[in-house]
Every structure is written in structure tokens, then in C-alpha cells.
Design an enzyme around this catalytic site. Sequence first.
Site: not given
Ligand SMILES: *Cc1c(COP(=O)(O)O)cnc(C)c1O
Length: 382
Positions: A56, A112, A183, A208
Site C-alpha cells: 500500500r 468535469y 486537471d 485517457k
Molecule cells: C475522466 C476524467 C476524470 C476522471 O478520471 P477516471 O479515471 O475516470 O476516474 C477526471 N478529469 C477529467 C478531465 C476526465 O476526463
Amino acid sequence: MTTPRHSTDPATLVVTAGRPPSQLGGAVNSPIVLSSTYHSDPGEALAPDHTWDYGRSGNPTWAAFEEAMSLLEGGPARVFASGLAAVAAAIGVLLERSAMPRPVILAPRGGYYGTLMQLRKAAQNNYLSLREVDLTDTEAVLAELQPGTILWLESPSNPLLEIADLPKLIAGARACGALSAVDNTFATPLGQQPLTLGADIVIHSATKFISGHSDVLLGVVISATSALDQEVADYRRNYGAIASPMDTFLALRGLRTLAIRLERAQGSATQLATLLESHPAVFRVRHPSLPSHPGHDLAASQLSGFGAILAIELADAAAAQQFIGQCQLWVSATSLGGVESMLERRRRHAGEPDLVPPGLVRMSVGIENVQDLWADLRQALG
Ligand SMILES: *Cc1c(COP(=O)(O)O)cnc(C)c1O
């Protein structure tokens, strides 16, 4: 882990970073280490280079991926089980840092929705005070900053593709003793590196573009300082939202091709945006490459590319649904940043901000032949 420092160019770094030391007969790739624990000294002494004790707290496969992300973003990185686990950790650490009783968080009103859901819940529970702001109104956001305020930035934003003036907003936050987090999922570290502008924290949904093949969920937090990074590591160890070593290996494997995937996908996205803009069934196309995009100049000045996500607006929800139903090559699915082109009507999610038009279709451009992509869109638009 020793990465050759012969180049700091991101297109090279994505290939070279996070490899084992080069030695005769040694593996070229970091192994997947599946072990929940590690041998410790029965004498209880921690060797000075003691790294691993329990799964962990750390794992060598994480370290390889983290090293790569760290070199790309310019600060120490920690991998998490998903993008939203990374968001939760970043918010948790920033709340502690803010040193205010009920810190104010400024967040993008059209950002988001998963992040907004977390923040709204935390605001309901009185952990913080949430102000949903228009990040494109730089002066208004700057005017709301106070010492200890947390500024949550997303640019380009998901799914409205809004562009915030990151250099000004981050510098403004720093100047008044506010904290800022970005982000960076849509831009990727190849598009922009917010830590170099003075941001405190960068997060990614590595699900992504970073992984790029729609086969893992993963998140990353990158910090500006090692003190902040230690708090992120403590948060992860204490709350336990840890990544699987297997998924982390896949993310590093995906990262190897990020530069060429992104180059191809954003080139196609730019072509498709122009074609879609002149189609009579399409009311509006949002892509920062278009001169009609309100953030076009800003995007050109702060991003190294315009990104592979675009959004189109059709007449209404029904028109958008019908269009998606007619597509054969484009995959109807949520998520983005994979090699396969994908599209989705965002308002089908109940939590999506009202600001998002009902006929808006978010399109994630993949790496297929662009003529094929366009042919499919054209026939689906009818
Ligand atoms: C998809 C996404 C998230 C969340 O990510 P997960 O891997 O689905 O938990 C956060 N910020 C943005 C801009 C996203 O496109």
C-alpha cells in the site's frame, strides 16, 4: 530506476523514462511486481536505501511509471487507482494545506462532472465552501482569490473545451497566497506543464490519453514540491486508493506511444473540426484550433497542440442521439483519449452541468484514417 538524461524532449522522454538501468542481459522494461509485501530486516533496521515495505506504500512498477510522469510534468508523481481517486487525494491534501477552517474552492462551473460531484458533496458536508466560477472570465476569478483559497483549474475543460488563462490565473493564485491545482487530462503533459507556471498540483486521469487504449483506469497526482508530494503519498497510504501494478504497467506501455498518438489524433481533430463547422446540420463546433473558438488565441499561446477532443452541437437531444446511432466506425461510449474514436451525448448523464447543451456530442478523435472518420460522420449526419 535510472533514466538516461540525454534528452528532455517529451517525445523522447515518453519512450526512455522509467526503464531499468541498462545492463548486459537485463530487461529493457520494468517488470510487473506482484507482491503485497517485501522482506524486511529481522533486526528491524531500515537500511538507508530501504524503499519497499508494504504494497500500500509503494511498488517498483508504480515507481517506473511515476518516474516517467514526473519527468514529463516536472515534479514528483504518485499513481492512484483512478482519475477521481487522484482528484480526491489532491483535494484532501490541498484542504489540509489551506489552513482555513472551511476553505473556499473555486472550481469550473462547466468542468468535469465527477470532480464537481465530489466538491458539491464535500460542500454539503461543510468540509469546504464551493464557488462554481467561469474560468474564462480571468478578472472575475482573480478577484475572488484570497490567501488559502483553492483554485481548481481545468483547461481545456471537459466537455465544453473552454480555455482558461492558466499563466495569469496560476500567477494570480501564487501572488495572493492561494493554492492552485490543474486537471491536465485533456492537454496531457505534452500539451502543457502547469507546474512550470507555478501550479501546486497537477492531476491526470491516466485512463485517457496517457494509457491510450481504453483498457485501464488510473490516476496520477504530480506535486510542485517534495513536501506536498509526501502529503500525497501519506494520503494514498492512509486511505488506500492504490493502483494495481498490472494496470500501472499497461499505463507505462501506453505512454510509450503518447507523442505519436497525440500528434496523429490532434491533426485529425483539427481537420474534422473544420469540416464539421461547414456542415449544415451542425450548429456549433468547439475545438480550440478553430478561429471561431473564443479561446483560440489563448490556446495557441499556452498549448503546444489543440488537442484531440472536440464537441459539436446538434439541434437537440434527439438529433444528437440519432446521429450517434447512425455512426458505424465511431464507438458510442463514454470516456476518451483512446486509439479508437469515440463519441457521446454528455447530457445523458444526470450529473452533467446544465450549462452543457442537450444536443452536445463530445467526440474523442482516435488514430484511424481521417478520411474514414469523416466519411462515417458525414453519412451519420445525413
Ligand atoms: C475522466 C476524467 C476524470 C476522471 O478520471 P477516471 O479515471 O475516470 O476516474 C477526471 N478529469 C477529467 C478531465 C476526465 O476526463
